[in-house]
Enzyme design. Structure first.
Site, mmCIF file in Angstrom:
data_model
loop_
_atom_site.group_PDB
_atom_site.id
_atom_site.type_symbol
_atom_site.label_atom_id
_atom_site.label_comp_id
_atom_site.label_asym_id
_atom_site.label_seq_id
_atom_site.Cartn_x
_atom_site.Cartn_y
_atom_site.Cartn_z
ATOM 1 N N THR A 27 0.847 -1.185 0.000
ATOM 2 C CA THR A 27 0.000 0.000 0.000
ATOM 3 C C THR A 27 0.883 1.236 0.000
ATOM 4 O O THR A 27 2.094 1.151 0.144
ATOM 5 C CB THR A 27 -0.907 0.045 1.252
ATOM 6 O OG1 THR A 27 -0.078 0.096 2.420
ATOM 7 C CG2 THR A 27 -1.799 -1.160 1.339
ATOM 8 N N ALA A 60 3.780 -1.251 4.670
ATOM 9 C CA ALA A 60 3.141 -0.038 5.189
ATOM 10 C C ALA A 60 4.137 1.104 5.066
ATOM 11 O O ALA A 60 5.233 1.042 5.624
ATOM 12 C CB ALA A 60 2.725 -0.245 6.643
ATOM 13 N N VAL A 86 8.100 -2.262 6.758
ATOM 14 C CA VAL A 86 8.115 -0.802 6.685
ATOM 15 C C VAL A 86 8.643 -0.369 5.311
ATOM 16 O O VAL A 86 9.748 -0.720 4.911
ATOM 17 C CB VAL A 86 8.992 -0.197 7.800
ATOM 18 C CG1 VAL A 86 9.011 1.328 7.690
ATOM 19 C CG2 VAL A 86 8.477 -0.627 9.168
ATOM 20 N N LYS A 87 7.824 0.391 4.621
ATOM 21 C CA LYS A 87 8.141 0.834 3.265
ATOM 22 C C LYS A 87 8.830 2.199 3.341
ATOM 23 O O LYS A 87 8.254 3.177 3.812
ATOM 24 C CB LYS A 87 6.839 0.924 2.456
ATOM 25 C CG LYS A 87 6.987 0.873 0.953
ATOM 26 C CD LYS A 87 5.595 0.778 0.342
ATOM 27 C CE LYS A 87 5.640 0.728 -1.173
ATOM 28 N NZ LYS A 87 4.272 0.728 -1.735
ATOM 29 N N VAL A 88 10.083 2.250 2.864
ATOM 30 C CA VAL A 88 10.939 3.424 3.027
ATOM 31 C C VAL A 88 11.384 3.933 1.657
ATOM 32 O O VAL A 88 11.787 3.134 0.808
ATOM 33 C CB VAL A 88 12.175 3.065 3.874
ATOM 34 C CG1 VAL A 88 13.077 4.275 4.062
ATOM 35 C CG2 VAL A 88 11.752 2.494 5.224
#
Length: 216
Positions: A27, A60, A86-88
């Site tokens: 997402t 996310a 965790v999307k960075v």
């Protein structure tokens, strides 16, 4: 190759999951906004709901672009559920944050990757996933699938364990091409996944079988 669905729409997630081929979800803020999910608490609850629906990694995305902000947001996201990744973003402080998360046992997905050099940095920092946006690369008259193949070649040569997550998928053909190029994961809209089911000869053959069955 793993299949992720790129959406925040719960009905679409359920439909893809019901097919029995779904391995995870990705997402981003734009997808959340599209579903009318606004505000930190609502976003956190939405992620929790998705994690309860799908037994797989759920990416996310953080909103911050500075190191301290990324770390603070990432820690909160990771606390939602063990399956949260965790999307960075691929920026300087993002790479630093990926290294910190890796050292502290938090899985990451490095997003907005458009070159092999960026993919190397993400792998060196310890990202679990790297997300090349192949559709957006195609929009600039470069070949997004070729980048997938280049990254796959480099990762194999160098022994990097980071998984290549092909993103910005625009069609069912993109999925097939990414599989050929060596992508570990493909994240795409539901329509692209369902498009893999379709072939005119299947429709013709099924119609013939049904017609013959009536004669039995």
């Amino acid at each position: 190759m793993k299949f992720f669905i790129d959406t925040a729409n719960l009905a679409q997630i359920k439909e893809a999951n019901d097919l029995g081929i779904l391995d995870g979800v990705t997402t981003n803020p734009s997808l959340m906004a599209k579903e009318g999910v606004k505000g930190n608490e609502a976003i956190m609850n939405h992620y929790k709901t998705i994690c309860e629906m799908v037994d797989g990694d759920i990416s996310a995305e953080v909103f911050s672009t500075d190191f301290d902000g990324i770390i603070a947001e990432g820690k909160k996201l990771a606390a939602i559920h063990p399956n949260i990744v965790v999307k960075v973003p691929m920026i300087k402080d993002g790479v630093k944050a990926i290294k910190w998360f890796t050292d502290n046992g938090i899985k990451t997905n490095c997003t907005l990757v458009f070159s092999a050099g960026q993919a190397i940095l993400a792998a060196k920092a310890g990202a679990k996933y790297v997300s090349p946006f192949i559709g957006r690369i195609d929009d600039t008259n470069w070949d997004g699938v070729e980048l997938i193949a280049q990254i796959a070649h480099i990762y194999t040569l160098q022994g990097f364990e980071t998984e290549i997550l092909a993103a910005s998928i625009r069609s069912s053909l993109h999925i097939v091409k990414c599989a050929e190029a060596g992508a570990d994961v493909c994240t795409c809209p539901l329509d692209s996944i369902l498009g893999l089911l379709k072939h005119p000869l299947t429709d013709i053959g099924l119609a013939k079988f049904l017609e013959d069955a009536k004669k039995m």
